[in-house]
Enzyme design. Structure first.
Site, short mmCIF file in Angstrom:
data_model
loop_
_atom_site.label_atom_id
_atom_site.label_comp_id
_atom_site.label_asym_id
_atom_site.label_seq_id
_atom_site.Cartn_x
_atom_site.Cartn_y
_atom_site.Cartn_z
N ARG A 92 11.50 -0.40 15.04
CA ARG A 92 10.72 0.77 14.61
C ARG A 92 9.34 0.28 14.17
O ARG A 92 9.22 -0.47 13.21
CB ARG A 92 11.45 1.48 13.46
N LYS A 129 5.54 -3.65 6.38
CA LYS A 129 6.22 -3.34 5.12
C LYS A 129 5.79 -4.25 3.98
O LYS A 129 5.16 -5.29 4.18
CB LYS A 129 7.74 -3.38 5.33
#
Length: 286
Positions: A255, A221
């Site tokens: 995840r 991210k």
């Protein structure tokens, strides 16, 4: 005990959720699993590497071309049905904020609805309740789906995260979603700048202390990229470092894009914590 689909996971059992994007414009792989065969190959590889959950998404999180609910259904429903047929034991999650999509995927066998946009469509929880599916309750800071944060501020970011996610979780259970199938997610990058995401990680133990299982979506991210000043394809080490910290603080579901690497990190942390024996123990015994 966390119960999703046919699977049950103990309190100290870390769980890998593998990302399979059915989008032509994914920020990470650029659409590598948009077509069925590469996507199914990805599922097979992820399961072999230790993923217990497959998270299927039909719309990328960031801004881009409009994707209608009808198109999202087209990208996900048939694929969910085929994954259900080929991998009957795997937990199938669908990353969506729309109740229409949730209804369609649950009809063909989805076990979990991953609502990354913080309950923007309140009917999604109703769908999960109706089908007995699980639900991920995420903090997105009130952001609209597919928007990026701009000068967002919090008096106390973790206090806001707790208020929102626990509230969504309690509402879901009140609607009839099985309590043992509800997770909370701090929503790294969603409605947050990099400092907010770092603080949410640092204080993750406060989420764990609520008693709800915690899911973290850290993989490659922007907060990792900004912290280390690295482009998307060079964020694995930072992601794994954040994964290790999150595991030590008690998060349960991860995840991820890189399943095998994440599995090793989680197993190592679990062994250090005393929740998992070494795979082999020969040293000093001969």
């Amino acid at each position: 005990m966390l119960r999703l689909g046919r699977r049950e996971f103990g309190a100290h059992e870390p769980v890998v959720m593998a990302i399979v994007n059915r989008t032509p414009d994914s920020f990470y792989d650029g659409g590598a699993t948009f077509r069925d065969e590469p996507a199914l190959a990805r599922v097979e590889q992820a399961v072999a590497e230790g993923a217990a959950i497959i998270d299927i998404g039909g719309v990328k999180a960031g801004p881009g071309a409009e994707v209608t609910a009808e198109e999202e259904v087209r990208r996900t429903v048939g694929f969910v049905a085929e994954v259900r047929r080929r991998f009957p034991e795997v937990v199938i999650s669908v990353d969506t904020w729309r109740h229409e999509v949730g209804e369609a995927v649950c009809e063909v066998g989805a076990d979990l609805l991953n609502d990354a946009w913080g309950g923007v469509d309140p009917r999604l929880a109703e769908v999960a309740a109706r089908y007995g599916a699980g639900l991920v309750c995420t903090h997105a800071g009130g952001a609209e789906p597919r928007t990026r944060p701009h000068r967002v501020e919090y008096a106390d970011v973790m206090a806001d995260v707790l208020d929102v996610t626990v509230g969504l979780a309690e509402r879901a259970v009140a609607l009839g979603v099985p309590r043992e199938s509800v997770l909370i997610d701090p929503g790294h990058d969603f409605g947050k700048n990099t400092r907010h995401s770092l603080e949410a990680t640092r204080r993750l133990g406060e989420m764990v202390a609520t008693g709800w299982p915690v899911l973290v979506s850290l993989s490659n991210k922007d907060f990792v990229g900004e912290t280390l000043d690295r482009p998307v394809k060079e964020r694995l080490i930072g992601t794994l470092a954040t994964t290790a910290v999150s595991a030590w603080l008690g998060a349960q579901v991860y995840r991820v894009h890189e399943v095998a690497e994440t599995r090793q990190v989680l197993d190592m942390v679990a062994s250090i914590a005393g929740h998992r024996p070494p795979a082999v123990a020969r040293r000093g015994l001969a």
